[in-house]
Design a protein around this motif. Structure first.
Motif, PDB file in Angstrom:
ATOM      1  N   LEU A  47     -72.108  -5.324  80.870  1.00 14.94           N
ATOM      2  CA  LEU A  47     -73.121  -5.130  79.842  1.00 14.94           C
ATOM      3  C   LEU A  47     -73.865  -3.808  80.017  1.00 14.94           C
ATOM      4  O   LEU A  47     -74.223  -3.154  79.028  1.00 14.94           O
ATOM      5  CB  LEU A  47     -74.103  -6.301  79.848  1.00 14.94           C
ATOM      6  N   ALA A  48     -74.061  -3.401  81.269  1.00 15.57           N
ATOM      7  CA  ALA A  48     -74.689  -2.098  81.524  1.00 15.57           C
ATOM      8  C   ALA A  48     -73.786  -0.975  81.008  1.00 15.57           C
ATOM      9  O   ALA A  48     -74.267   0.012  80.428  1.00 15.57           O
ATOM     10  CB  ALA A  48     -74.950  -1.920  83.018  1.00 15.57           C
ATOM     11  N   ALA A  49     -72.486  -1.133  81.201  1.00 11.86           N
ATOM     12  CA  ALA A  49     -71.538  -0.128  80.717  1.00 11.86           C
ATOM     13  C   ALA A  49     -71.517  -0.075  79.189  1.00 11.86           C
ATOM     14  O   ALA A  49     -71.410   1.003  78.591  1.00 11.86           O
ATOM     15  CB  ALA A  49     -70.143  -0.429  81.253  1.00 11.86           C
ATOM     16  N   VAL A  50     -71.641  -1.234  78.560  1.00 13.79           N
ATOM     17  CA  VAL A  50     -71.697  -1.291  77.103  1.00 13.79           C
ATOM     18  C   VAL A  50     -72.929  -0.554  76.588  1.00 13.79           C
ATOM     19  O   VAL A  50     -72.849   0.249  75.643  1.00 13.79           O
ATOM     20  CB  VAL A  50     -71.693  -2.752  76.614  1.00 13.79           C
ATOM     21  N   ARG A  51     -74.070  -0.819  77.198  1.00 14.89           N
ATOM     22  CA  ARG A  51     -75.305  -0.149  76.759  1.00 14.89           C
ATOM     23  C   ARG A  51     -75.193   1.363  76.929  1.00 14.89           C
ATOM     24  O   ARG A  51     -75.597   2.142  76.052  1.00 14.89           O
ATOM     25  CB  ARG A  51     -76.502  -0.698  77.541  1.00 14.89           C
ATOM     26  N   LYS A  52     -74.630   1.787  78.046  1.00 21.55           N
ATOM     27  CA  LYS A  52     -74.464   3.218  78.301  1.00 21.55           C
ATOM     28  C   LYS A  52     -73.523   3.843  77.275  1.00 21.55           C
ATOM     29  O   LYS A  52     -73.769   4.947  76.774  1.00 21.55           O
ATOM     30  CB  LYS A  52     -73.930   3.436  79.718  1.00 21.55           C
ATOM     31  N   LYS A  53     -72.462   3.134  76.948  1.00 14.30           N
ATOM     32  CA  LYS A  53     -71.484   3.637  75.974  1.00 14.30           C
ATOM     33  C   LYS A  53     -72.137   3.779  74.600  1.00 14.30           C
ATOM     34  O   LYS A  53     -71.890   4.781  73.889  1.00 14.30           O
ATOM     35  CB  LYS A  53     -70.297   2.682  75.904  1.00 14.30           C
ATOM     36  N   MET A  54     -72.939   2.814  74.208  1.00  6.41           N
ATOM     37  CA  MET A  54     -73.589   2.878  72.904  1.00  6.41           C
ATOM     38  C   MET A  54     -74.558   4.058  72.833  1.00  6.41           C
ATOM     39  O   MET A  54     -74.647   4.732  71.799  1.00  6.41           O
ATOM     40  CB  MET A  54     -74.315   1.560  72.602  1.00  6.41           C
ATOM     41  N   ILE A  55     -75.255   4.310  73.917  1.00  4.11           N
ATOM     42  CA  ILE A  55     -76.157   5.460  73.951  1.00  4.11           C
ATOM     43  C   ILE A  55     -75.369   6.756  73.830  1.00  4.11           C
ATOM     44  O   ILE A  55     -75.729   7.659  73.067  1.00  4.11           O
ATOM     45  CB  ILE A  55     -76.988   5.452  75.253  1.00  4.11           C
ATOM     46  N   THR A  56     -74.270   6.844  74.558  1.00  2.00           N
ATOM     47  CA  THR A  56     -73.421   8.037  74.522  1.00  2.00           C
ATOM     48  C   THR A  56     -72.892   8.305  73.115  1.00  2.00           C
ATOM     49  O   THR A  56     -72.825   9.462  72.677  1.00  2.00           O
ATOM     50  CB  THR A  56     -72.237   7.885  75.491  1.00  2.00           C
ATOM     51  N   LEU A  57     -72.548   7.240  72.403  1.00  2.00           N
ATOM     52  CA  LEU A  57     -71.985   7.382  71.056  1.00  2.00           C
ATOM     53  C   LEU A  57     -73.054   7.535  69.976  1.00  2.00           C
ATOM     54  O   LEU A  57     -72.720   7.762  68.812  1.00  2.00           O
ATOM     55  CB  LEU A  57     -71.106   6.174  70.726  1.00  2.00           C
ATOM     56  N   GLY A  58     -74.317   7.412  70.353  1.00  8.58           N
ATOM     57  CA  GLY A  58     -75.388   7.530  69.369  1.00  8.58           C
ATOM     58  C   GLY A  58     -75.537   6.302  68.492  1.00  8.58           C
ATOM     59  O   GLY A  58     -76.032   6.393  67.363  1.00  8.58           O
ATOM     60  N   MET A  59     -75.135   5.143  69.021  1.00 12.40           N
ATOM     61  CA  MET A  59     -75.269   3.889  68.277  1.00 12.40           C
ATOM     62  C   MET A  59     -76.668   3.322  68.500  1.00 12.40           C
ATOM     63  O   MET A  59     -76.877   2.330  69.193  1.00 12.40           O
ATOM     64  CB  MET A  59     -74.191   2.904  68.720  1.00 12.40           C
ATOM     65  N   THR A  60     -77.628   3.955  67.879  1.00  5.42           N
ATOM     66  CA  THR A  60     -79.042   3.678  68.144  1.00  5.42           C
ATOM     67  C   THR A  60     -79.561   2.414  67.466  1.00  5.42           C
ATOM     68  O   THR A  60     -80.662   1.966  67.766  1.00  5.42           O
ATOM     69  CB  THR A  60     -79.901   4.872  67.699  1.00  5.42           C
ATOM     70  N   HIS A  61     -78.772   1.848  66.551  1.00  5.57           N
ATOM     71  CA  HIS A  61     -79.212   0.642  65.849  1.00  5.57           C
ATOM     72  C   HIS A  61     -78.294  -0.537  66.154  1.00  5.57           C
ATOM     73  O   HIS A  61     -78.082  -1.401  65.311  1.00  5.57           O
ATOM     74  CB  HIS A  61     -79.266   0.901  64.339  1.00  5.57           C
TER      75      HIS A  61
END
Length: 279
Positions: free
Chosen positions: A137-151
């Motif tokens: 789940l930490a990796a998922v959150r990091k990936k979303m931040i990297t991709l700019g998936m802010t919502h």
């Protein structure tokens, strides 16, 4: 210099014409999906957009994110993994032909999770992620931040939870990232595959009926469905020499998603033709 300027003006006029034709078609395009976006991958032009900034449940579209972080982890794809009781999500009923006690390689679980959208396979991938579920789940959150998936919010790997939410705009970013993985492109465009489960050969089918359909060139794909999310579809398609990313969220039926995809495909074709043959 004059020839160069004339060429630039001609190209600009061509772009204006193509944009105007697409804008006109887009204005008349009625989609069944409650939330949608389609983007021309070559030009970056938004072909159609509908409530694309609203965060809604995304069902098994989640599995594209699961696949990316598993592949990023570089965990051995040949490692044998047992399906256990913890891989059955009890908060929502979900059928599966992958029984508890089944042993499969990580690569096979990835294929089942993506192609046939098997929830136990996705759960097992997250459970056996290096460091366990918290690290996943930490990796998922990091990936979303990297991709700019802010919502976007993803709380578990299958998409069964209605708390997994995103926007069509964010999911277009996720689709673009997922399409860079050869493994994901290969798996999600495979129509059927034979697996051996507990000594028995079983054929699994792609949940997207457009994969392998006549006239369709699908470059990457993922479907999803829950009662909360409705029918959802992410695809990258090629038509008339150009490709597009489309995201369709919350349609009432699979057939409605197929109809919407067909409309967007036609729009991409019109856009390509307008650019190739200016009037």
């Amino acid at each position: 210099m004059h020839i160069h300027n004339a060429l630039l003006k001609g190209l600009f006029s061509l772009w204006i014409l193509a944009s105007a034709l697409v804008a006109s078609a887009t204005a008349e395009l009625k989609l069944n999906a409650q939330h949608a976006i389609a983007i021309n991958n070559e030009t970056g032009q938004v072909l159609v957009e509908k409530n694309a900034d609203a965060a809604v449940p995304i069902a098994s579209l989640t599995k594209l994110m699961t696949a990316m972080v598993v592949l990023d982890s570089k965990a051995p794809m040949g490692e044998k993994i047992n399906i256990v009781e913890d891989d059955i999500y009890t908060f929502k009923y979900s059928s599966s032909r992958v029984r508890v006690g089944t042993t499969l390689e990580r690569a096979e679980l990835l294929r089942l999770a993506l192609m046939s959208s098997d929830n136990r396979a996705a759960a097992a991938l997250a459970r056996t992620y290096p460091g366990g579920m918290p690290a996943f789940l930490a990796a998922v959150r990091k990936k979303m931040i990297t991709l700019g998936m802010t919502h976007s919010v993803i709380e578990e790997p299958t998409g069964l939870s209605p708390n997994n939410m995103s926007t069509a705009q964010d999911l277009a970013k996720m689709a673009a990232a997922a399409a860079k993985y050869p493994e994901i492109r290969d798996i999600t465009t495979n129509k059927t595959e034979l697996f051996t489960l507990n000594g028995r050969p079983l054929t699994f089918h792609n949940t997207n009926r457009l994969v392998g359909a006549t006239g369709w060139e699908v470059l990457m794909s993922k479907t999803g469905f829950t009662n909360e999310a409705g029918h959802c579809l992410i695809m990258r398609i090629k038509e008339a020499g150009q490709s597009a990313t489309l995201v369709l969220l919350n349609t009432r039926a699979i057939t409605s998603s197929v109809l919407d995809a067909g409309k967007i495909r036609q729009l991409l074709s019109q856009s390509s033709q307008a650019a190739a043959h200016p009037r």
